[in-house]
Design an enzyme around this catalytic site. Structure first.
Site, PDB file in Angstrom:
ATOM      1  N   ASP A   1     -23.811   9.481 -11.233  1.00 26.22           N
ATOM      2  CA  ASP A   1     -22.769  10.370 -10.707  1.00 26.22           C
ATOM      3  C   ASP A   1     -21.699   9.447 -10.106  1.00 26.22           C
ATOM      4  O   ASP A   1     -21.897   8.829  -9.068  1.00 26.22           O
ATOM      5  CB  ASP A   1     -23.364  11.302  -9.651  1.00 26.22           C
ATOM      6  CG  ASP A   1     -22.332  12.283  -9.082  1.00 26.22           C
ATOM      7  OD1 ASP A   1     -21.117  12.002  -9.171  1.00 26.22           O
ATOM      8  OD2 ASP A   1     -22.748  13.325  -8.538  1.00 26.22           O
TER       9      ASP A   1
ATOM     10  N   ARG B   1     -15.640  29.957 -26.592  1.00 25.53           N
ATOM     11  CA  ARG B   1     -16.730  29.070 -26.162  1.00 25.53           C
ATOM     12  C   ARG B   1     -16.921  27.890 -27.112  1.00 25.53           C
ATOM     13  O   ARG B   1     -17.651  26.954 -26.808  1.00 25.53           O
ATOM     14  CB  ARG B   1     -18.035  29.868 -26.061  1.00 25.53           C
ATOM     15  CG  ARG B   1     -18.466  30.095 -24.624  1.00 25.53           C
ATOM     16  CD  ARG B   1     -19.828  30.759 -24.481  1.00 25.53           C
ATOM     17  NE  ARG B   1     -19.839  32.163 -24.818  1.00 25.53           N
ATOM     18  CZ  ARG B   1     -20.411  32.681 -25.925  1.00 25.53           C
ATOM     19  NH1 ARG B   1     -21.012  31.894 -26.796  1.00 25.53           N
ATOM     20  NH2 ARG B   1     -20.379  33.962 -26.131  1.00 25.53           N
TER      21      ARG B   1
END
Ligand SMILES: *Cc1c(COP(=O)(O)O)cnc(C)c1O
Length: 383
Positions: free
Chosen positions: A178, A56
């Site tokens: 976006d 991670r």
């Protein structure tokens, strides 16, 4: 940090165009015997003691992709498991009780993320039409974040990113764009004043409908640090194989997009005068209501997405879609293969689009084959 494995972005020639950067950025340092592509490192753990100790924390493959996307958009990139994982991480930047301005026509998954946070009492939402710049700016007064899509789903509406970003900044809000449909090759929102860019690399960047991955590119390194921490703590990490494939897809983005966009423009032009088509939405069409704005904020092209309304019933539209042999009736977009879908089959879209509206993601097949399929299926069903 894994990024340091890919110092090449620091030595990119400032004179190179984005097409070249897409090919060259994010490669391992050039040295005799070095591979020209980043490795796919499939390891959940690493030998102690280093900054990279667990899966991670980082991965050389993410580092390569982030170096490339950061260079293309002119900021610091952080990759995530999917576009929606990236959007969720961006939403976490809003302070508790903060206010977000969201377009009335936004990607449904993004709308869901914010609706859920609102229903949990985490934040307030102000919903406005993204193509109404005055309304967006009015709503951004006292807001923390303004969210826009540079080219929006499914009506292919174009946002005035420079005006919105400048106005939001004056009012103290950050602007998130976006840019999934535009890609870094058609618009660099950070250069236009935005603070954060989101890409669903599942779409055009990956380009082959074989992965899910999201990327955020930040102007402010502090935002990127917060997102890296969020990704680590929430585990919304991309897969190593997906990161490799997304970077491989990025290498050909310029040629795929050029081809798909040219075909989209040609299909839009022909569909606009087709006897069985009631309406076409494509900002690159001279008669389109979005055309003037698109020529200003997307001067290099309007992308590969269009939508059309069949002059018939919902049932006839379904029959038309079922008859297509080359285009596939499926959701998603941005792959090499053309996809089409009737959006009113989604409850969320049924409220904003007519029953015969079809969204078309143009791929890289020969445009005459695409036209023959569309025209043939419409004539077979509608006469
Ligand atoms: C697909 C998409 C997303 C979500 O991305 P995923 O990778 O599917 O999670 C967000 N915004 C837009 C505009 C999209 O098309």
């Amino acid at each position: 940090m894994t990024e340091s494995l890919f110092p090449d972005h620091l030595s990119l020639d400032p004179g190179w165009t984005k097409d070249t950067i897409a090919v060259q950025a994010g490669r391992p340092a050039r040295a005799a015997g070095a591979p020209i592509n980043p490795p796919i490192i499939l390891s959940s753990t690493y030998v102690h003691d280093a900054s990279l100790e667990y899966g991670r924390d980082g991965n050389a493959g993410w580092g390569a992709l982030e170096a490339a996307l950061g260079a293309l958009d002119g900021g610091r990139a952080v990759t995530f498991a999917s576009g929606l994982a990236a959007a969720t991480a961006i939403a976490a930047l809003v302070p508790a009780g903060g206010t977000v301005v969201l377009p009335s026509v936004a990607y449904y998954g993004v709308r869901n993320v914010f609706d859920r946070l609102r229903s949990l009492g985490r934040l307030q939402l102000r919903i406005v039409a993204a193509d109404d710049t005055d309304a967006v700016l009015g709503a951004s007064e006292g807001a923390d974040m303004v969210w826009v899509e540079s080219i929006a789903n499914p009506l292919i509406v174009v946002a005035d990113v420079p005006a919105i970003a400048a106005g939001a900044r004056q009012r103290g809000a950050i602007t998130v764009v976006d840019a999934t449909f535009a890609t870094p090759l058609r618009q660099r929102p950070l250069d236009l004043g935005a603070d954060i860019v989101l890409h669903s690399a599942t779409k055009l960047i990956g380009g082959h409908s074989d992965l899910l991955l999201g990327a955020v590119v930040c102007k402010d390194p502090a935002h990127a640090e917060l997102l890296v921490t969020y990704r680590h703590d929430h585990g919304s990490i991309p897969g190593a194989l997906e990161a490799f494939l997304a970077l491989r897809g990025l290498r050909t983005l310029a040629v795929r997009l050029d081809r798909a966009e040219a075909s989209a423009a040609e299909l839009a032009r022909r569909l606009a005068s087709h006897p069985h088509v009631a309406r076409v939405n494509y900002p690159g069409l001279p008669g389109d209501p979005q055309h003037e704005r698109a020529s200003r904020v997307l001067p290099n092209g309007s992308g590969s997405m269009l939508s059309l309304e069949i002059d018939g019933t919902a049932e006839q539209t379904e029959a038309f879609l079922a008859r297509l042999r080359l285009l596939t009736h499926a959701t998603s977009l941005g792959g090499v293969e053309s996809l089409i879908e009737r959006r009113a089959r989604y409850a969320g879209d049924a409220a904003i689009v007519g029953p015969t509206l079809c969204r078309l993601s143009v791929g890289i097949e020969n445009v005459e084959d695409l036209w023959a399929d569309l025209d043939g299926a419409m004539r077979a069903v509608l006469g």
